[in-house]
Design a protein around this motif. Sequence first.
Motif, PDB file in Angstrom:
ATOM      1  N   PHE A   5       7.996 -25.901 -14.515  1.00 43.31           N
ATOM      2  CA  PHE A   5       9.420 -26.131 -14.736  1.00 43.31           C
ATOM      3  C   PHE A   5       9.880 -25.430 -16.014  1.00 43.31           C
ATOM      4  CE2 PHE A   5       9.206 -29.158 -11.383  1.00 43.31           C
ATOM      5  CZ  PHE A   5      10.501 -29.257 -10.916  1.00 43.31           C
ATOM      6  N   ARG A   6       9.012 -25.322 -17.003  1.00 36.97           N
ATOM      7  CA  ARG A   6       9.379 -24.555 -18.198  1.00 36.97           C
ATOM      8  C   ARG A   6       9.506 -23.074 -17.879  1.00 36.97           C
ATOM      9  NH1 ARG A   6       4.818 -27.073 -21.670  1.00 36.97           N
ATOM     10  NH2 ARG A   6       4.997 -29.057 -20.617  1.00 36.97           N
ATOM     11  N   VAL A   7       8.664 -22.569 -16.980  1.00 37.33           N
ATOM     12  CA  VAL A   7       8.774 -21.172 -16.542  1.00 37.33           C
ATOM     13  C   VAL A   7      10.085 -20.966 -15.783  1.00 37.33           C
ATOM     14  CG1 VAL A   7       7.758 -19.430 -15.013  1.00 37.33           C
ATOM     15  CG2 VAL A   7       6.288 -20.781 -16.510  1.00 37.33           C
ATOM     16  N   LEU A   8      10.437 -21.914 -14.907  1.00 32.61           N
ATOM     17  CA  LEU A   8      11.722 -21.826 -14.206  1.00 32.61           C
ATOM     18  C   LEU A   8      12.878 -21.850 -15.202  1.00 32.61           C
ATOM     19  CD1 LEU A   8      11.152 -24.216 -11.184  1.00 32.61           C
ATOM     20  CD2 LEU A   8      11.623 -21.784 -11.063  1.00 32.61           C
ATOM     21  N   GLY A   9      12.751 -22.679 -16.240  1.00 37.92           N
ATOM     22  CA  GLY A   9      13.778 -22.722 -17.278  1.00 37.92           C
ATOM     23  C   GLY A   9      13.914 -21.399 -18.001  1.00 37.92           C
ATOM     24  N   PHE A  32      22.911 -21.656 -17.345  1.00 31.11           N
ATOM     25  CA  PHE A  32      22.590 -22.328 -18.611  1.00 31.11           C
ATOM     26  C   PHE A  32      22.308 -23.808 -18.367  1.00 31.11           C
ATOM     27  CE2 PHE A  32      24.867 -18.899 -21.133  1.00 31.11           C
ATOM     28  CZ  PHE A  32      23.706 -18.454 -21.762  1.00 31.11           C
ATOM     29  N   ILE A  33      23.099 -24.434 -17.511  1.00 34.98           N
ATOM     30  CA  ILE A  33      22.874 -25.847 -17.188  1.00 34.98           C
ATOM     31  C   ILE A  33      21.540 -26.026 -16.468  1.00 34.98           C
ATOM     32  CG2 ILE A  33      23.734 -27.761 -15.786  1.00 34.98           C
ATOM     33  CD1 ILE A  33      26.576 -26.732 -16.441  1.00 34.98           C
ATOM     34  N   GLN A  34      21.241 -25.142 -15.523  1.00 38.21           N
ATOM     35  CA  GLN A  34      19.962 -25.221 -14.825  1.00 38.21           C
ATOM     36  C   GLN A  34      18.799 -25.029 -15.794  1.00 38.21           C
ATOM     37  OE1 GLN A  34      19.509 -22.777 -11.338  1.00 38.21           O
ATOM     38  NE2 GLN A  34      21.561 -23.271 -10.619  1.00 38.21           N
ATOM     39  N   SER A  35      18.940 -24.129 -16.752  1.00 39.75           N
ATOM     40  CA  SER A  35      17.881 -23.914 -17.741  1.00 39.75           C
ATOM     41  C   SER A  35      17.628 -25.180 -18.550  1.00 39.75           C
ATOM     42  CB  SER A  35      18.253 -22.784 -18.688  1.00 39.75           C
ATOM     43  OG  SER A  35      18.402 -21.584 -18.003  1.00 39.75           O
ATOM     44  N   ALA A  36      18.694 -25.818 -18.991  1.00 39.09           N
ATOM     45  CA  ALA A  36      18.547 -27.043 -19.772  1.00 39.09           C
ATOM     46  C   ALA A  36      17.852 -28.134 -18.958  1.00 39.09           C
ATOM     47  CB  ALA A  36      19.909 -27.521 -20.265  1.00 39.09           C
ATOM     48  N   VAL A  37      18.235 -28.272 -17.697  1.00 38.13           N
ATOM     49  CA  VAL A  37      17.624 -29.296 -16.848  1.00 38.13           C
ATOM     50  C   VAL A  37      16.151 -28.980 -16.600  1.00 38.13           C
ATOM     51  CG1 VAL A  37      17.662 -30.280 -14.520  1.00 38.13           C
ATOM     52  CG2 VAL A  37      19.781 -29.998 -15.783  1.00 38.13           C
ATOM     53  N   PHE A  38      15.828 -27.719 -16.328  1.00 40.04           N
ATOM     54  CA  PHE A  38      14.428 -27.356 -16.098  1.00 40.04           C
ATOM     55  C   PHE A  38      13.578 -27.566 -17.350  1.00 40.04           C
ATOM     56  CE2 PHE A  38      15.627 -24.359 -12.440  1.00 40.04           C
ATOM     57  CZ  PHE A  38      15.320 -25.323 -11.500  1.00 40.04           C
ATOM     58  N   PHE A  39      14.095 -27.206 -18.516  1.00 40.92           N
ATOM     59  CA  PHE A  39      13.337 -27.448 -19.743  1.00 40.92           C
ATOM     60  C   PHE A  39      13.154 -28.944 -19.988  1.00 40.92           C
ATOM     61  CE2 PHE A  39      14.548 -23.075 -21.297  1.00 40.92           C
ATOM     62  CZ  PHE A  39      13.253 -22.590 -21.304  1.00 40.92           C
ATOM     63  N   LEU A  40      14.180 -29.725 -19.712  1.00 40.81           N
ATOM     64  CA  LEU A  40      14.075 -31.175 -19.867  1.00 40.81           C
ATOM     65  C   LEU A  40      13.013 -31.736 -18.929  1.00 40.81           C
ATOM     66  CD1 LEU A  40      15.323 -33.861 -21.022  1.00 40.81           C
ATOM     67  CD2 LEU A  40      16.693 -33.877 -18.937  1.00 40.81           C
ATOM     68  N   PHE A  41      13.045 -31.347 -17.658  1.00 41.46           N
ATOM     69  CA  PHE A  41      12.035 -31.812 -16.706  1.00 41.46           C
ATOM     70  C   PHE A  41      10.637 -31.362 -17.098  1.00 41.46           C
ATOM     71  CE2 PHE A  41      15.062 -32.187 -12.823  1.00 41.46           C
ATOM     72  CZ  PHE A  41      15.507 -33.401 -13.307  1.00 41.46           C
ATOM     73  N   GLY A  42      10.526 -30.197 -17.712  1.00 45.08           N
ATOM     74  CA  GLY A  42       9.219 -29.685 -18.099  1.00 45.08           C
ATOM     75  C   GLY A  42       8.551 -30.498 -19.185  1.00 45.08           C
TER      76      GLY A  42
END
Length: 78
Positions: A5-9, A32-42
Amino acid sequence: MARMFRVLGFFTLVIALMSFAGDMWEMSLLFFIQSAVFFLFGYLNFTERTYIFMFWGYMIIAFLGFTYWSVFEMGLPF
């Protein structure tokens, strides 16, 4: 799995920066919103099964949104 998920971010952040540089404001905001969500999930440390369910949910929502936009918002060519 959390690292994925961090890679997706990271990749969605790259897409967001490129679309921001190309003056595509709506697309860059979405990514940008998707990046924030993916980093959060990671960094939440869920189980692998939970990550798989979240990814499939994301894919279903993304494909439904893409299909809706391409059919109803863009219009058909004929």
